[in-house]
Design a protein around this motif. Structure first.
Motif, PDB file in Angstrom:
ATOM      1  N   THR A 179      38.128  83.324   3.418  1.00  8.28           N
ATOM      2  CA  THR A 179      37.503  83.755   4.668  1.00  8.28           C
ATOM      3  C   THR A 179      38.676  83.443   5.898  1.00  8.28           C
ATOM      4  OG1 THR A 179      36.502  81.670   4.662  1.00  8.28           O
ATOM      5  CG2 THR A 179      35.372  82.562   4.223  1.00  8.28           C
ATOM      6  N   GLN A 180      38.977  83.626   7.392  1.00 10.96           N
ATOM      7  CA  GLN A 180      39.575  83.564   7.667  1.00 10.96           C
ATOM      8  C   GLN A 180      39.275  82.727   9.005  1.00 10.96           C
ATOM      9  OE1 GLN A 180      42.292  86.581  10.661  1.00 10.96           O
ATOM     10  NE2 GLN A 180      42.313  87.673   8.713  1.00 10.96           N
ATOM     11  N   TRP A 181      40.151  81.773   9.601  1.00 11.64           N
ATOM     12  CA  TRP A 181      39.780  81.375  10.200  1.00 11.64           C
ATOM     13  C   TRP A 181      41.250  81.805  11.254  1.00 11.64           C
ATOM     14  CZ3 TRP A 181      35.255  78.038  10.197  1.00 11.64           C
ATOM     15  CH2 TRP A 181      34.463  77.996   9.374  1.00 11.64           C
ATOM     16  N   TRP A 182      40.581  81.249  12.507  1.00 10.08           N
ATOM     17  CA  TRP A 182      40.973  80.732  13.786  1.00 10.08           C
ATOM     18  C   TRP A 182      41.275  79.561  14.512  1.00 10.08           C
ATOM     19  CZ3 TRP A 182      39.495  80.164  18.824  1.00 10.08           C
ATOM     20  CH2 TRP A 182      40.164  80.590  19.858  1.00 10.08           C
ATOM     21  N   HIS A 183      42.951  79.254  15.207  1.00  4.71           N
ATOM     22  CA  HIS A 183      42.452  78.389  15.986  1.00  4.71           C
ATOM     23  C   HIS A 183      44.312  78.250  17.018  1.00  4.71           C
ATOM     24  CE1 HIS A 183      42.979  73.604  17.288  1.00  4.71           C
ATOM     25  NE2 HIS A 183      41.714  74.080  17.993  1.00  4.71           N
ATOM     26  N   ALA A 184      43.721  78.419  18.339  1.00  9.23           N
ATOM     27  CA  ALA A 184      44.534  77.854  19.251  1.00  9.23           C
ATOM     28  C   ALA A 184      44.786  76.877  20.132  1.00  9.23           C
ATOM     29  CB  ALA A 184      44.783  78.983  20.453  1.00  9.23           C
ATOM     30  N   ARG A 185      46.576  76.304  19.922  1.00 10.53           N
ATOM     31  CA  ARG A 185      46.783  74.562  21.047  1.00 10.53           C
ATOM     32  C   ARG A 185      48.064  75.588  21.646  1.00 10.53           C
ATOM     33  NH1 ARG A 185      44.164  70.275  17.643  1.00 10.53           N
ATOM     34  NH2 ARG A 185      42.014  70.228  18.356  1.00 10.53           N
ATOM     35  N   ARG A 186      48.592  74.599  22.536  1.00 10.68           N
ATOM     36  CA  ARG A 186      49.774  74.613  22.693  1.00 10.68           C
ATOM     37  C   ARG A 186      51.287  73.939  21.863  1.00 10.68           C
ATOM     38  NH1 ARG A 186      50.024  75.554  28.356  1.00 10.68           N
ATOM     39  NH2 ARG A 186      48.049  74.625  29.612  1.00 10.68           N
ATOM     40  N   ILE A 187      52.564  74.882  22.068  1.00 14.41           N
ATOM     41  CA  ILE A 187      53.590  74.287  21.242  1.00 14.41           C
ATOM     42  C   ILE A 187      54.041  72.724  21.649  1.00 14.41           C
ATOM     43  CG2 ILE A 187      55.905  74.462  20.837  1.00 14.41           C
ATOM     44  CD1 ILE A 187      55.458  77.225  20.504  1.00 14.41           C
ATOM     45  N   LYS A 188      53.630  71.806  21.423  1.00 16.98           N
ATOM     46  CA  LYS A 188      54.719  70.592  21.680  1.00 16.98           C
ATOM     47  C   LYS A 188      56.033  70.035  21.500  1.00 16.98           C
ATOM     48  CE  LYS A 188      52.803  67.488  18.198  1.00 16.98           C
ATOM     49  NZ  LYS A 188      51.871  66.369  17.810  1.00 16.98           N
ATOM     50  N   TRP A 189      56.694  70.494  20.994  1.00 12.50           N
ATOM     51  CA  TRP A 189      58.037  70.810  20.493  1.00 12.50           C
ATOM     52  C   TRP A 189      58.713  71.835  20.099  1.00 12.50           C
ATOM     53  CZ3 TRP A 189      59.740  67.611  15.040  1.00 12.50           C
ATOM     54  CH2 TRP A 189      60.258  66.877  15.266  1.00 12.50           C
ATOM     55  N   VAL A 190      59.889  71.883  20.498  1.00 15.19           N
ATOM     56  CA  VAL A 190      61.093  73.332  19.771  1.00 15.19           C
ATOM     57  C   VAL A 190      62.132  72.598  19.569  1.00 15.19           C
ATOM     58  CG1 VAL A 190      61.579  75.214  20.629  1.00 15.19           C
ATOM     59  CG2 VAL A 190      59.944  73.977  21.385  1.00 15.19           C
ATOM     60  N   THR A 191      62.917  72.730  18.101  1.00 14.40           N
ATOM     61  CA  THR A 191      63.646  72.478  18.178  1.00 14.40           C
ATOM     62  C   THR A 191      64.610  74.128  17.832  1.00 14.40           C
ATOM     63  OG1 THR A 191      63.753  72.603  15.114  1.00 14.40           O
ATOM     64  CG2 THR A 191      63.396  70.561  16.918  1.00 14.40           C
ATOM     65  N   SER A 192      65.880  74.048  17.512  1.00 12.05           N
ATOM     66  CA  SER A 192      66.567  75.339  17.695  1.00 12.05           C
ATOM     67  C   SER A 192      65.934  76.729  16.140  1.00 12.05           C
ATOM     68  CB  SER A 192      67.967  75.447  17.105  1.00 12.05           C
ATOM     69  OG  SER A 192      68.595  74.096  15.628  1.00 12.05           O
ATOM     70  N   ARG A 193      65.268  75.695  15.079  1.00 12.60           N
ATOM     71  CA  ARG A 193      64.805  77.066  14.482  1.00 12.60           C
ATOM     72  C   ARG A 193      63.003  76.547  14.256  1.00 12.60           C
ATOM     73  NH1 ARG A 193      68.553  79.161  11.513  1.00 12.60           N
ATOM     74  NH2 ARG A 193      66.935  80.479  11.021  1.00 12.60           N
ATOM     75  N   ARG A 194      62.110  75.701  14.554  1.00 10.19           N
ATOM     76  CA  ARG A 194      61.078  74.910  14.161  1.00 10.19           C
ATOM     77  C   ARG A 194      60.321  75.214  15.754  1.00 10.19           C
ATOM     78  NH1 ARG A 194      60.083  75.502   9.535  1.00 10.19           N
ATOM     79  NH2 ARG A 194      58.551  74.605   9.678  1.00 10.19           N
ATOM     80  N   LEU A 195      58.631  75.032  15.192  1.00  9.12           N
ATOM     81  CA  LEU A 195      58.317  74.821  16.280  1.00  9.12           C
ATOM     82  C   LEU A 195      56.661  73.708  15.749  1.00  9.12           C
ATOM     83  CD1 LEU A 195      57.252  78.751  17.168  1.00  9.12           C
ATOM     84  CD2 LEU A 195      58.693  76.825  18.354  1.00  9.12           C
ATOM     85  N   VAL A 196      56.375  73.271  16.335  1.00 10.56           N
ATOM     86  CA  VAL A 196      55.605  71.632  16.561  1.00 10.56           C
ATOM     87  C   VAL A 196      54.434  71.886  17.350  1.00 10.56           C
ATOM     88  CG1 VAL A 196      55.409  69.842  16.023  1.00 10.56           C
ATOM     89  CG2 VAL A 196      57.078  70.166  14.918  1.00 10.56           C
ATOM     90  N   TYR A 197      52.795  72.010  16.997  1.00 16.03           N
ATOM     91  CA  TYR A 197      52.126  72.154  17.297  1.00 16.03           C
ATOM     92  C   TYR A 197      50.788  71.449  16.817  1.00 16.03           C
ATOM     93  CZ  TYR A 197      52.206  75.730  13.505  1.00 16.03           C
ATOM     94  OH  TYR A 197      52.817  76.662  12.553  1.00 16.03           O
TER      95      TYR A 197
END
Length: 251
Positions: A179-197
């Motif tokens: 089964t497929q599941w969705w969620h959404a929130r803001r990105i809280k941290w950005v580096t040159s190669r990573r996103l954290v949320y």
């Protein structure tokens, strides 16, 4: 089956415990942060949900793992590098079954077995988390993207990404199978190669698209790979990643 994250980063004891007690797997690979706010996607034949694929990987040593991918072209599925290349299980996957729009036992578009894969040396040779991304090339008789459509993708600036609300949908192993599941929130941290949320995820969602929706258009900005209690994370679609996806898109 466990997320392919375990094939790369977990020791044998942790893998054995996770197979026996699924709740353990959610504390190490990808994480539900606080209350579980994920929402099940019931109509997986609508766009963009039908372009998100359940993956079943068979490694070179015969072990089997699960993950998520997303269509970016007629025959190209983008996913995490550790879904296509598993250092501790023989390297390149032996095969990957790709199931777009899967909904439990229902496979509205069938499935295809792929044996052609792509990644980058930063992952296959050096196992760098910052380079954890790859592609699955579907057989020529399996051009799902022509029928189902596919995602756009974008290389956005640091300031455009920080605080941006993004979506993530995939196939977590802690929910009913397939089964497929969705969620959404803001990105809280950005580096040159990573996103954290703080988007809730679980094992099985490695490779899922992290996308923004603006003016009715969807662009993937990250490829989900792993997480911790401090935040789940994605490989950012930085300029080199963007160039490789563009190269792989029309293989």
């Amino acid at each position: 089956m466990l997320d392919a994250w375990y094939a790369e980063f977990a020791d044998p004891t942790t893998i054995a415990l996770a197979r026996q007690q699924p709740s353990i797997s959610q504390t190490t690979a990808e994480v539900v942060i606080g209350k579980d706010d994920r929402i099940q996607v019931n109509n997986t034949t609508a766009y963009p949900w039908r372009t998100i694929c359940s993956l079943i990987m068979t490694a070179r040593d015969g072990s089997r793992w699960i993950g998520t991918g997303w269509l970016v072209g007629p025959r190209t599925v983008i996913t995490a590098g550790h879904c296509v290349y598993m250092h501790r299980h023989g390297g390149w996957a032996k095969s990957i079954e790709v199931i777009p729009g899967r909904n439990g036992s229902r496979r509205p578009y069938g499935s295809c077995i792929a044996t052609s894969f792509r990644s980058v040396k930063g992952w296959t040779r050096k196992k760098r988390r910052s380079h954890d991304y790859g592609a699955i090339i579907l057989p020529r008789n399996c051009a799902y993207g022509n029928r189902l459509g596919y995602f756009g993708y974008a290389n956005l600036s640091h300031f455009s990404l920080l605080g941006l609300t993004v979506n993530l949908s995939g196939y977590p192993g802690d929910k009913p199978r397939g089964t497929q599941w969705w969620h959404a929130r803001r990105i809280k941290w950005v580096t040159s190669r990573r996103l954290v949320y703080n988007i809730d995820t679980a094992g099985g969602q490695s490779g899922a698209p992290v996308w923004r929706l603006r003016n009715g258009k969807r662009h993937v900005v990250g490829i989900h790979t792993n997480g911790s209690a401090s935040g789940n994370s994605a490989t950012r679609i930085a300029k080199p990643v963007f160039k490789n996806i563009k190269k792989w898109k029309h293989v």
